[in-house]
Design an enzyme around this catalytic site. Structure first.
Site, short mmCIF file in Angstrom:
data_model
loop_
_atom_site.label_atom_id
_atom_site.label_comp_id
_atom_site.label_asym_id
_atom_site.label_seq_id
_atom_site.Cartn_x
_atom_site.Cartn_y
_atom_site.Cartn_z
N ASN A 8 0.87 -1.17 0.00
CA ASN A 8 0.00 0.00 0.00
C ASN A 8 0.91 1.22 0.00
OD1 ASN A 8 -1.80 2.04 0.51
ND2 ASN A 8 -2.68 1.11 2.35
N LYS A 15 3.42 0.70 3.01
CA LYS A 15 3.25 -0.37 3.99
C LYS A 15 3.31 -1.69 3.24
CE LYS A 15 -0.29 2.02 6.58
NZ LYS A 15 -1.71 2.00 6.79
N ARG A 94 -2.63 -1.99 -3.43
CA ARG A 94 -3.84 -1.19 -3.25
C ARG A 94 -3.73 0.04 -4.14
NH1 ARG A 94 -4.92 3.30 0.95
NH2 ARG A 94 -7.14 3.61 0.67
N HIS A 183 -13.11 2.84 0.21
CA HIS A 183 -13.10 1.79 1.26
C HIS A 183 -13.74 0.50 0.76
CE1 HIS A 183 -13.15 5.08 4.63
NE2 HIS A 183 -11.89 4.68 4.41
N ARG A 244 -12.21 15.56 8.09
CA ARG A 244 -12.98 15.97 6.91
C ARG A 244 -14.41 16.33 7.28
NH1 ARG A 244 -11.50 10.65 3.90
NH2 ARG A 244 -9.27 10.95 3.65
N MET A 286 -10.75 9.59 18.14
CA MET A 286 -12.03 9.35 18.80
C MET A 286 -11.87 9.06 20.30
SD MET A 286 -15.22 9.43 18.67
CE MET A 286 -15.74 9.62 16.97
N GLU A 387 -7.99 -5.20 5.27
CA GLU A 387 -7.91 -4.86 3.86
C GLU A 387 -6.75 -5.58 3.17
OE1 GLU A 387 -8.62 -0.77 5.40
OE2 GLU A 387 -9.25 -0.38 3.34
P1 ADP Z 1 -7.40 4.68 9.37
O1 ADP Z 1 -8.57 5.24 8.64
O2 ADP Z 1 -6.29 5.64 9.52
O3 ADP Z 1 -7.00 3.28 8.94
P2 ADP Z 1 -8.29 3.35 11.81
O4 ADP Z 1 -9.24 2.39 11.20
O5 ADP Z 1 -7.05 2.84 12.41
O6 ADP Z 1 -7.97 4.55 10.85
O7 ADP Z 1 -9.12 4.15 12.93
C1 ADP Z 1 -8.56 5.20 13.66
C2 ADP Z 1 -9.60 5.72 14.64
O8 ADP Z 1 -9.97 4.65 15.52
C3 ADP Z 1 -9.11 6.86 15.50
O9 ADP Z 1 -10.09 7.88 15.57
C4 ADP Z 1 -8.98 6.21 16.87
O10 ADP Z 1 -9.23 7.11 17.89
C5 ADP Z 1 -10.07 5.18 16.82
N1 ADP Z 1 -9.86 4.17 17.86
C6 ADP Z 1 -8.87 3.25 17.96
N2 ADP Z 1 -8.98 2.56 19.12
C7 ADP Z 1 -10.07 3.07 19.76
C8 ADP Z 1 -10.70 2.78 21.01
N3 ADP Z 1 -10.26 1.84 21.83
N4 ADP Z 1 -11.80 3.51 21.33
C9 ADP Z 1 -12.27 4.47 20.52
N5 ADP Z 1 -11.71 4.78 19.32
C10 ADP Z 1 -10.63 4.08 18.97
#
Ligand code: ADP
Length: 399
Positions: A8, A15, A94, A183, A244, A286, A387
């Site tokens: 990717n 990655k 990807r 996605h 966004r 989050m 993915e």
């Molecule tokens: P990306 O789109 O970069 O692949 P991810 O799928 O890794 O992103 O998701 C990242 C998001 O997941 C971040 O907002 C992070 O805060 C949230 N996140 C990861 N672990 C937790 C958790 N235990 N509780 C709440 N949110 C989480």
């Protein structure tokens, strides 16, 4: 044993993951970043037979992707697993944007690369970087097929009524303006995993998938095919995301251009990188946002409310588009981990046959799990996305 290497690549990083396809297990994964600098960084995890990960890293000058792949090969040679013992039978890449041209995994030829490059006008940050990664990987692995798997491909089944914007038709056609969706690899993977888990044929299921990561999108899947999705021409449309805006009145751009003298680049940056939950609260993660909201911070509470309000809006819309819903699936970082976001999103939907089980929702776990009550007519699931595995599966399917 059959192994596939998944790549990717971004403009200054890539990655990788080596996956053994008989048991579908990861043998190694890593990241090369800050390519083009003297301080490039490579981190390589090799997974031992007992499932433990050993991590190796190094900072060194890496001028371009070709040197990045050479560095990766050094790490495989030095730390394992041995690529002589686990030679990849193919390399899966990807690619973000396949436009309306690519609807399935495709073996790379020069013509395919030209077509991906040609689609750069739709994904100027991503497609050129993807092509650069493919070319460099071909130099490192010249003797195996390279396959491209597109983020947009799964959504090529959207009917015209779903992908057409009500924009002047001639303009839309000339500039290829329509909804493409993103996605797709994740939406396809989790909807099929859910069907397998429920021992149902995916062709018989109506599903709504919430992929909630830093980027976020929702897809309505009928019989295994995407029929509506929240991202559009670009990944900006739809749900509120980490940075966004998601949906916003397009006239906001005209207004800010006239009133604040903002140009295209500034608006692009504002909508894509400075908005979303970050723009509303200062938190893009989050975990930080929910913690801050729960401490009583008003801006954070408001950001979380706006985030969940949009999720409900789309969920309701997709319910009506599908008519009947069998499963609602949460995936990606937030979807898999935030019991709070899941609970708030599905709160008060009992009349629509969606009933979350509070204890199941709170329970943490690694695999697929049901979080609705046994009485809920819609089965709500948490399905971890993968993915890379989906790209490897699709790569193997075409060679
Ligand atoms: P990306 O789109 O970069 O692949 P991810 O799928 O890794 O992103 O998701 C990242 C998001 O997941 C971040 O907002 C992070 O805060 C949230 N996140 C990861 N672990 C937790 C958790 N235990 N509780 C709440 N949110 C989480």
């Amino acid at each position: 044993m059959t192994s596939v290497l998944v790549i990717n690549s971004g403009s200054s990083s890539f990655k990788y993951q080596l996956i053994e396809m008989d048991a579908e297990t990861t043998l190694a994964r890593g990241l090369v970043e800050r390519i083009g600098t003297d301080e490039a960084h490579i981190v390589h995890h090799d997974v031992t037979d007992s499932g433990e990960e050993e991590t190796h890293e190094q900072t060194r000058a890496i001028r371009n992707h070709t040197e990045g792949f050479a560095a990766m090969l050094d790490f495989f040679a030095e730390h394992g697993p041995s690529l002589t013992e686990h030679p990849p039978v193919a390399v899966g890449h990807r690619v973000v944007h396949g436009g309306a041209r690519f609807f399935e995994p495709t073996v790379v030829t020069n013509l395919v690369k030209i077509n991906i490059q040609d689609l750069s006008e739709l994904a100027p940050l991503h497609n050129p970087a993807n092509v650069e990664g493919i070319t460099a990987a071909q130099e490192s692995f010249p003797d195996v097929p390279h396959v491209v798997v597109f983020d947009t491909a799964f959504h090529q089944t959207l009917p015209p009524k779903a992908y057409t914007y009500a924009l002047d038709a001639a303009t839309a056609e000339r500039y290829r303006v329509r909804k493409y969706g993103f996605h797709g690899t994740s939406h396809k993977f989790v909807s099929e995993e859910a069907a397998r888990f429920l021992e149902r044929d995916v062709a018989d299921l109506n599903q709504i998938v919430l992929h909630l990561g830093n980027g976020a999108s929702m897809t309505a899947v009928r019989g295994g095919k995407s029929v509506e999705t929240s991202m559009g021409l670009t990944p900006l449309e739809g749900l509120v995301m980490g940075t966004r805006t998601g949906d916003i009145d397009p006239a906001v751009a005209f207004h800010l251009h006239r009133r604040a003298d903002m140009g295209v680049a500034e608006l692009d940056d504002l909508f894509n990188k400075k908005s979303g939950i970050y723009g509303l609260s200062g938190h893009r993660d989050m975990r930080d946002l929910t913690e801050s909201a729960n401490r009583g911070d008003t801006a954070s509470r408001n950001a979380l409310d706006v985030y969940v309000h949009r999720l409900k809006q789309y969920l309701g819309g997709y319910f009506f588009q599908l008519g009947h819903v069998d499963t609602v699936i949460f995936t990606a970082g937030i979807g898999e981990n935030s019991a709070e976001v899941r609970a708030e999103t599905l709160d008060g939907l009992q009349n629509y046959g969606i009933e979350l089980d509070a204890a199941r929702n709170e329970r943490r776990g690694d695999g697929i799990r049901v979080i609705s009550t046994d009485e809920s007519s819609v089965t709500v699931l948490v399905v971890p996305t993968n993915e890379e595995l989906e790209i490897a599966r699709q790569t193997l399917s075409v060679i």
